[in-house]
Enzyme design. Structure first.
Site, PDB file in Angstrom:
ATOM      1  CB  THR A  62      -7.935  -2.567 -19.400  1.00 53.39           C
ATOM      2  OG1 THR A  62      -7.451  -1.894 -18.239  1.00 53.39           O
ATOM      3  CG2 THR A  62      -8.539  -1.566 -20.374  1.00 53.39           C
ATOM      4  N   GLY A 111      -5.325  -5.655 -16.840  1.00 59.03           N
ATOM      5  CA  GLY A 111      -4.434  -5.307 -15.737  1.00 59.03           C
ATOM      6  C   GLY A 111      -5.128  -4.495 -14.665  1.00 59.03           C
ATOM      7  CB  CYS A 112      -7.324  -1.532 -14.873  1.00 61.37           C
ATOM      8  SG  CYS A 112      -6.111  -0.498 -15.728  1.00 61.37           S
ATOM      9  CB  THR A 113     -10.027  -6.210 -14.412  1.00 59.85           C
ATOM     10  OG1 THR A 113     -10.745  -5.356 -15.320  1.00 59.85           O
ATOM     11  CG2 THR A 113     -10.984  -7.177 -13.749  1.00 59.85           C
ATOM     12  CB  SER A 158      -9.781  -3.067  -9.355  1.00 59.80           C
ATOM     13  OG  SER A 158      -9.311  -1.872  -9.941  1.00 59.80           O
TER      14      SER A 158
END
Length: 176
Positions: free
Chosen positions: A64, A66-68, A71
């Site tokens: 997703t 934001g998570c990408t 990370s």
């Protein structure tokens, strides 16, 4: 004498045991132990990592936006975390296969933990009631824990905003 009824918040039938008990971790607490599979299928436990600072970040879902970005930010600063002697682990409720795909696609240089049973996620109180567009649901709250060499929580970032977060965590690691 009339008794006055007060509105009480409805507890989700899926509320975590930590939520039901009102348990909240705080800085200085012993970090909850975990034993999970990483994106490459290896077992990783907190006990195996003792002796080095650990950045453990929880994110809602692999791949997703934001998570990408979060990370990628940790990936891009990994050499500086290494220089400071710290390890990085990402964790979500995604399967090992989904974590492996995310790890490969984003060329991540640290392990991602798979916690589909939410054991570690709940132990760290990262799974809570959230709301979006007027609907409430149980979800993973983007949060980060800095665990010191002795296995104690040195710092907690709750409800993380991605921009600048990895840099802020790096600065905290350098102060350990």
């Amino acid at each position: 004498m009339k008794t006055r009824k007060t509105k009480t918040a409805k507890k989700s039938p899926k509320a975590t045991s930590a939520q039901k008990e009102g348990i909240m971790l705080k800085e200085g607490d012993k970090a909850p132990s975990f034993h999970l599979k990483s994106d490459d299928g290896k077992d990783i436990s907190l006990a195996d990592l003792r002796g080095k600072p650990l950045v453990l970040y929880f994110y809602p879902r692999a791949m997703t936006p934001g998570c990408t970005l979060e990370s990628q930010n940790f990936r891009d600063l990994k050499s500086q975390f290494d220089k400071a002697g710290a390890l990085i682990l990402g964790c979500s409720g995604d399967t090992v296969e989904a974590q492996a795909k995310f790890h490969s696609k984003e060329k991540l240089n640290f392990p991602l933990l798979s916690d589909p049973q939410f054991d570690a996620i709940e132990a760290y109180d990262a799974r809570r009631m959230k709301s979006f567009l007027g609907k409430s649901f149980l979800g993973i709250v983007r949060s980060t824990f800095l665990i010191d060499r002795e296995g104690r929580i040195a710092r907690i970032w709750d409800k993380v905003k991605v921009k600048g977060h990895a840099e802020e965590v790096l600065e905290a690691v350098k102060k350990l």
